[in-house]
Design a protein around this motif. Structure first.
Motif, PDB file in Angstrom:
ATOM      1  N   THR A 115       9.370  24.912   5.758  1.00 24.74           N
ATOM      2  CA  THR A 115      10.605  25.566   5.207  1.00 24.74           C
ATOM      3  C   THR A 115      10.340  25.427   3.654  1.00 24.74           C
ATOM      4  O   THR A 115      10.722  26.254   2.905  1.00 24.74           O
ATOM      5  N   TYR A 116      10.056  24.158   2.821  1.00 23.38           N
ATOM      6  CA  TYR A 116       9.989  23.871   1.636  1.00 23.38           C
ATOM      7  C   TYR A 116       8.772  25.252   1.052  1.00 23.38           C
ATOM      8  O   TYR A 116       9.000  25.679   0.151  1.00 23.38           O
ATOM      9  N   LEU A 117       7.800  25.407   1.846  1.00 24.48           N
ATOM     10  CA  LEU A 117       6.779  26.294   1.438  1.00 24.48           C
ATOM     11  C   LEU A 117       7.336  27.841   1.388  1.00 24.48           C
ATOM     12  O   LEU A 117       6.994  28.581   0.561  1.00 24.48           O
ATOM     13  N   ILE A 118       8.250  28.103   2.598  1.00 20.55           N
ATOM     14  CA  ILE A 118       8.778  29.406   2.456  1.00 20.55           C
ATOM     15  C   ILE A 118       9.890  29.492   1.141  1.00 20.55           C
ATOM     16  O   ILE A 118       9.758  30.650   0.482  1.00 20.55           O
ATOM     17  N   MET A 159       0.887  -1.230  -0.049  1.00 19.44           N
ATOM     18  CA  MET A 159       0.048   0.042  -0.036  1.00 19.44           C
ATOM     19  C   MET A 159       1.101   1.385   0.097  1.00 19.44           C
ATOM     20  O   MET A 159       1.696   1.269   0.561  1.00 19.44           O
ATOM     21  N   ASN A 160       0.474   2.193  -0.960  1.00 21.92           N
ATOM     22  CA  ASN A 160       1.327   3.483  -0.865  1.00 21.92           C
ATOM     23  C   ASN A 160       0.844   4.417  -0.041  1.00 21.92           C
ATOM     24  O   ASN A 160      -0.222   4.779   0.115  1.00 21.92           O
ATOM     25  N   HIS A 161       1.581   4.551   1.072  1.00 24.46           N
ATOM     26  CA  HIS A 161       1.203   5.706   2.057  1.00 24.46           C
ATOM     27  C   HIS A 161       2.166   6.906   1.954  1.00 24.46           C
ATOM     28  O   HIS A 161       3.217   6.933   1.363  1.00 24.46           O
ATOM     29  N   PRO A 162       1.309   8.156   2.235  1.00 22.56           N
ATOM     30  CA  PRO A 162       2.118   9.482   2.031  1.00 22.56           C
ATOM     31  C   PRO A 162       3.334   9.420   2.814  1.00 22.56           C
ATOM     32  O   PRO A 162       3.538   9.107   4.027  1.00 22.56           O
ATOM     33  N   VAL A 163       4.520  10.154   2.353  1.00 26.74           N
ATOM     34  CA  VAL A 163       5.543  10.282   3.246  1.00 26.74           C
ATOM     35  C   VAL A 163       5.371  11.264   4.359  1.00 26.74           C
ATOM     36  O   VAL A 163       4.550  12.487   3.920  1.00 26.74           O
ATOM     37  N   GLU A 164       5.684  10.856   5.461  1.00 22.07           N
ATOM     38  CA  GLU A 164       5.485  11.839   6.397  1.00 22.07           C
ATOM     39  C   GLU A 164       6.454  13.086   6.518  1.00 22.07           C
ATOM     40  O   GLU A 164       7.635  12.856   6.524  1.00 22.07           O
ATOM     41  N   ILE A 165       5.820  14.204   6.476  1.00 23.06           N
ATOM     42  CA  ILE A 165       6.678  15.421   6.423  1.00 23.06           C
ATOM     43  C   ILE A 165       6.230  16.360   7.570  1.00 23.06           C
ATOM     44  O   ILE A 165       5.157  16.457   8.006  1.00 23.06           O
ATOM     45  N   SER A 166       7.181  16.500   8.392  1.00 23.10           N
ATOM     46  CA  SER A 166       6.967  17.438   9.846  1.00 23.10           C
ATOM     47  C   SER A 166       6.585  18.727   9.032  1.00 23.10           C
ATOM     48  O   SER A 166       6.895  19.220   8.339  1.00 23.10           O
ATOM     49  N   GLU A 167       5.775  19.155  10.013  1.00 24.18           N
ATOM     50  CA  GLU A 167       5.327  20.603   9.809  1.00 24.18           C
ATOM     51  C   GLU A 167       6.213  21.523   9.571  1.00 24.18           C
ATOM     52  O   GLU A 167       6.336  22.533   8.558  1.00 24.18           O
TER      53      GLU A 167
END
Length: 183
Positions: A14-17, A1-9
């Motif tokens: 940081t990526y969104l910035i 099953m393909n689970h989303p990668v857990e990304i810390s908030e």
């Protein structure tokens, strides 16, 4: 099953910035090149072939985008990913080439008259505006796809795909219309 990668908030923020910063910096650099002539800063480097290359890159980007759309509709996820990464790389190479050309070459003026002049400037204006607008959409779409935030990815690509495709196609149209006026 393909689970989303857990990304810390924190990592997500940081990526969104970074995406936010790039979304401002890229259009600003392009605008500076459009409004402040930089002709000849690279010495005798001949960049006259770059508009032609840029048209090829935009055409290939449009093909990759449509291919990616078709692949995901057919459930071919790996092909979709490859097509979209290809579109992103082609657009990135285009941007670098565009910046180099406008840093080195004098601006080319469209000399058409009458109705065609209005058509040209309408296409050019919408192309320029949407090229700036699409930057954060593309970056967010790629990020949400890579980070397996598929719900967010699907929401944003409904806007990203048509805008990005329009920018790629109108880039070719603008090139074809102004091509006779390149020196």
């Amino acid at each position: 099953m393909n689970h989303p990668v857990e990304i810390s908030e924190k990592k997500n923020n940081t990526y969104l910035i970074i995406i936010g910063i790039l979304s401002v910096v890229i259009p600003v650099v392009v605008a500076i090149l459009m409004f402040i002539p930089q002709t000849g800063k690279l010495g005798d480097l001949n960049v006259s072939f770059l508009p032609h290359l840029n048209a090829v890159l935009n055409s290939a980007t449009a093909i990759a985008l449509v291919s990616g759309f078709i692949f995901i509709r057919k459930g071919k996820k790996q092909y979709h990913i490859t097509a979209m990464i290809t579109a992103f790389v082609l657009s990135s190479v285009f941007l670098i080439s565009y910046v180099i050309y406008h840093y080195q070459a004098p601006a080319t003026k469209f000399m058409g008259e009458g109705f065609i002049r209005g058509v040209y400037f309408f296409i050019l204006l919408t192309h320029i505006i949407l090229a700036a607008v699409v930057v954060p959409f593309v970056l967010l779409s790629i990020y949400f796809g890579i980070s397996k935030q598929y719900q967010k990815h699907r929401k944003i690509v409904k806007w990203t795909f048509p805008i990005w495709l329009y920018v790629a196609v109108t880039g070719v149209i603008v090139y074809l219309m102004i091509r006779p006026y390149y020196s």
